[in-house]
Design a protein around this motif. Structure first.
Motif, mmCIF file in Angstrom:
data_model
loop_
_atom_site.group_PDB
_atom_site.id
_atom_site.type_symbol
_atom_site.label_atom_id
_atom_site.label_comp_id
_atom_site.label_asym_id
_atom_site.label_seq_id
_atom_site.Cartn_x
_atom_site.Cartn_y
_atom_site.Cartn_z
ATOM 1 N N VAL A 117 0.845 -1.179 0.000
ATOM 2 C CA VAL A 117 0.000 0.000 0.000
ATOM 3 C C VAL A 117 0.887 1.237 0.000
ATOM 4 C CG1 VAL A 117 -1.809 1.277 1.193
ATOM 5 C CG2 VAL A 117 -1.803 -1.234 1.248
ATOM 6 N N GLU A 133 -7.089 0.914 7.688
ATOM 7 C CA GLU A 133 -7.394 0.436 6.342
ATOM 8 C C GLU A 133 -6.527 -0.768 5.968
ATOM 9 O OE1 GLU A 133 -6.827 4.008 4.144
ATOM 10 O OE2 GLU A 133 -8.810 4.823 4.629
ATOM 11 N N ARG A 137 -7.982 -4.548 4.949
ATOM 12 C CA ARG A 137 -7.557 -5.330 3.776
ATOM 13 C C ARG A 137 -7.109 -6.730 4.199
ATOM 14 N NH1 ARG A 137 -4.913 -0.223 2.918
ATOM 15 N NH2 ARG A 137 -5.882 0.974 1.218
ATOM 16 N N TYR A 138 -6.403 -6.797 5.300
ATOM 17 C CA TYR A 138 -5.939 -8.102 5.793
ATOM 18 C C TYR A 138 -7.121 -8.983 6.206
ATOM 19 C CZ TYR A 138 -4.379 -11.470 9.280
ATOM 20 O OH TYR A 138 -4.185 -12.618 10.014
ATOM 21 N N ASN A 141 -8.691 -10.719 3.438
ATOM 22 C CA ASN A 141 -7.804 -11.499 2.556
ATOM 23 C C ASN A 141 -6.776 -12.284 3.371
ATOM 24 O OD1 ASN A 141 -8.277 -10.465 -0.484
ATOM 25 N ND2 ASN A 141 -8.536 -8.750 0.940
ATOM 26 N N PHE A 148 1.318 -7.976 4.125
ATOM 27 C CA PHE A 148 0.733 -6.652 3.897
ATOM 28 C C PHE A 148 1.750 -5.603 4.325
ATOM 29 C CE2 PHE A 148 -2.689 -9.581 3.995
ATOM 30 C CZ PHE A 148 -3.650 -9.072 3.133
ATOM 31 N N GLY A 255 -9.315 0.038 -2.009
ATOM 32 C CA GLY A 255 -9.690 -1.091 -1.177
ATOM 33 C C GLY A 255 -9.223 -2.408 -1.780
ATOM 34 N N LEU A 256 -9.434 -3.476 -1.051
ATOM 35 C CA LEU A 256 -9.111 -4.820 -1.524
ATOM 36 C C LEU A 256 -10.262 -5.727 -1.096
ATOM 37 C CD1 LEU A 256 -6.810 -6.357 -2.991
ATOM 38 C CD2 LEU A 256 -5.954 -7.018 -0.734
#
Length: 288
Positions: A117, A133, A137-138, A141, A148, A255-256
């Motif tokens: 990121v 944030e 994401r973590y 996922n 990350f 985002g993811l």
């Protein structure tokens, strides 16, 4: 025949892409031929223009006025015709599905990936927002073979360092270490921090992160290959850096979605997407 496909390419065998059966299958979806699209657009443009002229003629328009209306109608009619052709093409031709490996059971050890990121450090609230944030994401996922990474640049400045730099870096380090402690108390945490120093930019006449996001990704790739001197601060679980094969680069505001990282890695790992390079390293086919 595919005889000899398991020999090395230097021995007359096929490379990883041409060993895959998908290389020999025709594409399931193709765009319509260019001539067909041009012809359909021209016919629709003509029909739309004629319709406008017929309507004008019914209103007793004279020859010169009809000619003017026809000229003015052509651009709009052609734009509408092109939109209609593209819409019909989408209806007639199904979308192409990107080939992917089946990683439903998880990302394999041979495809370890870092989600990077790219961000710029701000005040305390901005750094806390970056932490939150990254955690989101973590959580969407989770995978043992995903890392990350917060790639951090210091804010642009008139000097190489600012009095607030140490506090910002300390907060970022603490945030990453806290995430690792929360989700991996055994020490093998998924989070890491890489912060770059400022460099002088002649173009912008300021001290900035070199080449901004492009430079962040280039420095990360160099770091993964062993060049560890490009970062001012590293923190978190950086031990697995050399084992990373893929990088998913995100902007700070990107985002993811849930399991999106796994899907992206599954696509990158597919044999048909492996890069074919010439002697200079330029990618000729596939993806780099």
């Amino acid at each position: 025949t595919l005889a000899g496909t398991h020999r090395a390419p230097g021995e007359g065998g096929l490379d990883v892409r041409t060993r895959h059966v998908g290389h020999y299958l025709p594409a399931l979806a193709q765009k319509a031929p260019v001539a067909t699209r041009i012809g359909a657009t021209a016919v629709l443009t003509l029909l739309l223009t004629i319709a406008i002229l017929v309507h004008a003629r019914q209103g007793d328009a004279g020859a010169w006025l009809l000619a003017l209306i026809g000229l003015l109608a052509l651009p709009g009619a052609s734009a509408l015709a092109l939109s209609l052709v593209r819409m019909m093409e989408r209806w007639r031709i199904p979308p192409v599905t990107t080939p992917r490996m089946d990683f439903s059971a998880g990302i394999p050890d041979t495809c370890r990936t870092v989600v990077a990121v790219c961000a710029q450090a701000g005040d305390a609230a901005a750094i806390e927002r970056l932490r939150e944030e990254l955690e989101v994401r973590y959580l969407g996922n989770r995978d043992p073979n995903l890392r990350f990474c917060l790639l951090l640049d210091l804010p642009d400045a008139a000097s190489e360092t600012l009095p607030t730099d140490d506090a910002s870096l300390a907060q970022a380090r603490t945030a990453i270490e806290a995430l690792n402690t929360r989700y991996a108390p055994d020490g093998d945490g998924p989070f890491m921090l890489l912060a770059r120093p400022r460099t002088w930019s002649v173009d912008q006449q300021a001290w900035i992160g070199q080449e901004r996001q492009r430079g962040q990704i280039a420095d990360l790739n160099a770091w993964l290959c062993g060049a560890r001197e490009r970062f001012l601060l590293t923190a978190g679980n950086t031990a697995a850096g050399a084992a990373m094969r893929y990088v998913i680069a995100l902007d700070a505001n990107a985002g993811l979605p849930r399991d999106a990282a796994r899907s992206l890695v599954a696509a990158m790992a597919h044999p048909l997407h492996q890069p074919v390079q010439d002697d200079s390293g330029r990618v000729l086919e596939g993806h780099g």
